[in-house]
Write an enzyme that holds these catalytic residues in place. Structure first.
Site, PDB file in Angstrom:
ATOM      1  N   LYS A  30       0.836  -1.210   0.000  1.00  0.00           N
ATOM      2  CA  LYS A  30       0.000   0.000   0.000  1.00  0.00           C
ATOM      3  C   LYS A  30       0.872   1.262   0.000  1.00  0.00           C
ATOM      4  CE  LYS A  30      -4.023  -1.972   2.388  1.00  0.00           C
ATOM      5  NZ  LYS A  30      -5.032  -1.583   1.377  1.00  0.00           N
ATOM      6  N   ARG A  53       9.752  -4.504  10.624  1.00  0.00           N
ATOM      7  CA  ARG A  53      10.378  -5.497  11.507  1.00  0.00           C
ATOM      8  C   ARG A  53       9.322  -6.386  12.156  1.00  0.00           C
ATOM      9  NH1 ARG A  53       7.663  -4.960  15.392  1.00  0.00           N
ATOM     10  NH2 ARG A  53       7.640  -3.294  16.934  1.00  0.00           N
ATOM     11  N   LYS A  55       8.848  -8.834  15.577  1.00  0.00           N
ATOM     12  CA  LYS A  55       9.432  -9.212  16.862  1.00  0.00           C
ATOM     13  C   LYS A  55       9.821 -10.681  16.820  1.00  0.00           C
ATOM     14  CE  LYS A  55       7.427  -6.108  20.344  1.00  0.00           C
ATOM     15  NZ  LYS A  55       8.721  -5.569  20.779  1.00  0.00           N
ATOM     16  N   ARG A  66       6.641  -9.704  31.061  1.00  0.00           N
ATOM     17  CA  ARG A  66       6.570  -8.395  31.745  1.00  0.00           C
ATOM     18  C   ARG A  66       5.123  -7.986  31.977  1.00  0.00           C
ATOM     19  NH1 ARG A  66      10.664  -6.801  28.071  1.00  0.00           N
ATOM     20  NH2 ARG A  66       9.151  -5.571  26.870  1.00  0.00           N
ATOM     21  N   LYS A 122       6.364  12.655  24.246  1.00  0.00           N
ATOM     22  CA  LYS A 122       6.652  11.984  25.510  1.00  0.00           C
ATOM     23  C   LYS A 122       7.571  12.873  26.354  1.00  0.00           C
ATOM     24  CE  LYS A 122       6.145   7.165  24.016  1.00  0.00           C
ATOM     25  NZ  LYS A 122       6.793   5.833  23.946  1.00  0.00           N
ATOM     26  N   HIS A 130       1.769   7.268  15.853  1.00  0.00           N
ATOM     27  CA  HIS A 130       1.602   5.821  15.856  1.00  0.00           C
ATOM     28  C   HIS A 130       0.163   5.452  15.475  1.00  0.00           C
ATOM     29  CE1 HIS A 130       5.150   4.863  18.808  1.00  0.00           C
ATOM     30  NE2 HIS A 130       5.481   5.728  17.856  1.00  0.00           N
ATOM     31  N   GLU A 149       1.569  -2.213  13.782  1.00  0.00           N
ATOM     32  CA  GLU A 149       1.815  -0.870  14.297  1.00  0.00           C
ATOM     33  C   GLU A 149       2.588  -0.079  13.246  1.00  0.00           C
ATOM     34  OE1 GLU A 149       3.297   0.958  18.462  1.00  0.00           O
ATOM     35  OE2 GLU A 149       4.910   0.161  17.209  1.00  0.00           O
ATOM     36  N   ALA A 161      15.410   9.542  17.676  1.00  0.00           N
ATOM     37  CA  ALA A 161      14.917   8.314  18.318  1.00  0.00           C
ATOM     38  C   ALA A 161      15.936   7.183  18.203  1.00  0.00           C
ATOM     39  CB  ALA A 161      13.593   7.896  17.685  1.00  0.00           C
ATOM     40  N   HIS A 165      17.810   5.537  21.449  1.00  0.00           N
ATOM     41  CA  HIS A 165      17.712   4.093  21.712  1.00  0.00           C
ATOM     42  C   HIS A 165      19.099   3.495  21.927  1.00  0.00           C
ATOM     43  CE1 HIS A 165      16.253  -0.021  21.465  1.00  0.00           C
ATOM     44  NE2 HIS A 165      17.210  -0.261  20.588  1.00  0.00           N
TER      45      HIS A 165
END
Length: 246
Positions: A30, A53, A55, A66, A122, A130, A149, A161, A165
């Site tokens: 798309k 990516r 996970k 977690r 943030k 997002h 996402e 960013a 990281h």
């Protein structure tokens, strides 16, 4: 028996991962269509580049533990919504919202959530838009809706960013307060740069539009017959203009 069980588990995990991979393929297609369309029609694309990516199973397990979820594929799917991720990098802040609007208008995509960290950054200075979307994936025997996402950000936001990281990873997330303050200041600088480039882009576009209008006006003052170009006399143009006004 253990080998047979391992084969079954491996097959199930492979199927689970594949559906997220296919969902990413759908979204990337798309985006590529939108990119080519803009390039062809406007000689410009708001999309600089994309990066996707998945996970890893290990990363999913760590996040699930977690969150305190039950250890199962169904629990992973319910509790972890960023298994498949696509990052879209744009030149300007306005491009981010253009891309977001175009994606949200796609009839086969369902937008589950929107987090605007550009209008509401943030505390550490992170900015990005997002979108959590459901993508239909068509298998041979069924259709599944899969979460992806999508992060949309400018080059400056992405640069900040990525380095932030790396710094956190290096310090194992125990960053001294002084460095946290400098990172926030760097985010503010990147934001100021984004707004300055946005303003410059608007001004350049306005100049280009004026030039295009002037060029079109000059072109309309001539005609071409049998490969010969004839300039229309000013007096003739005035006569026709007066005739229309009358």
């Amino acid at each position: 028996m253990q080998m047979e069980q391992l084969k079954l588990i491996r097959t199930e995990i492979t199927r689970f991962m594949l559906k997220y991979k296919f969902a990413l393929d759908e979204i990337e297609t798309k985006i590529e269509i939108l990119k080519e369309e803009f390039q062809a029609l406007h000689d410009y694309s708001p999309i600089e580049h994309t990066k996707s990516r998945l996970k890893s199973p290990e990363s999913m397990m760590k996040k699930l533990l977690r969150k305190g979820g039950e250890i199962s594929l169904a629990s992973i799917e319910e509790n972890i919504k960023d298994i498949a991720g696509l990052r879209i990098t744009c030149s300007f802040i306005s491009d981010i919202y253009k891309i977001s609007e175009m994606l949200q208008k796609q009839s086969d995509l369902t937008v589950l959530n929107v987090k605007d960290y550009i209008k509401h950054p943030k505390p550490n200075g992170y900015q990005s838009l997002h979108l959590l979307v459901e993508v239909p994936v068509f298998f041979s025997d069924r259709v599944e809706k899969v979460c992806v996402e999508v992060q949309i950000r400018t080059i400056a936001m992405d640069f900040w960013a990525s380095l932030e990281h790396k710094i956190f990873y290096k310090y194992n997330k125990s960053v001294p307060q002084r460095l946290l303050e400098e990172l926030k200041a760097a985010a503010d600088t990147a934001n100021a740069l984004d707004h300055q480039m946005e303003r410059l882009n608007r001004e350049v576009q306005a100049i280009k539009d004026m030039h295009d209008e002037d060029s079109l006006l000059e072109e309309l003052k001539s005609i071409q017959i049998n490969n010969h170009k004839y300039q229309l006399p000013a007096g003739l143009l005035e006569i026709f203009s007066e005739g229309e006004e009358a």
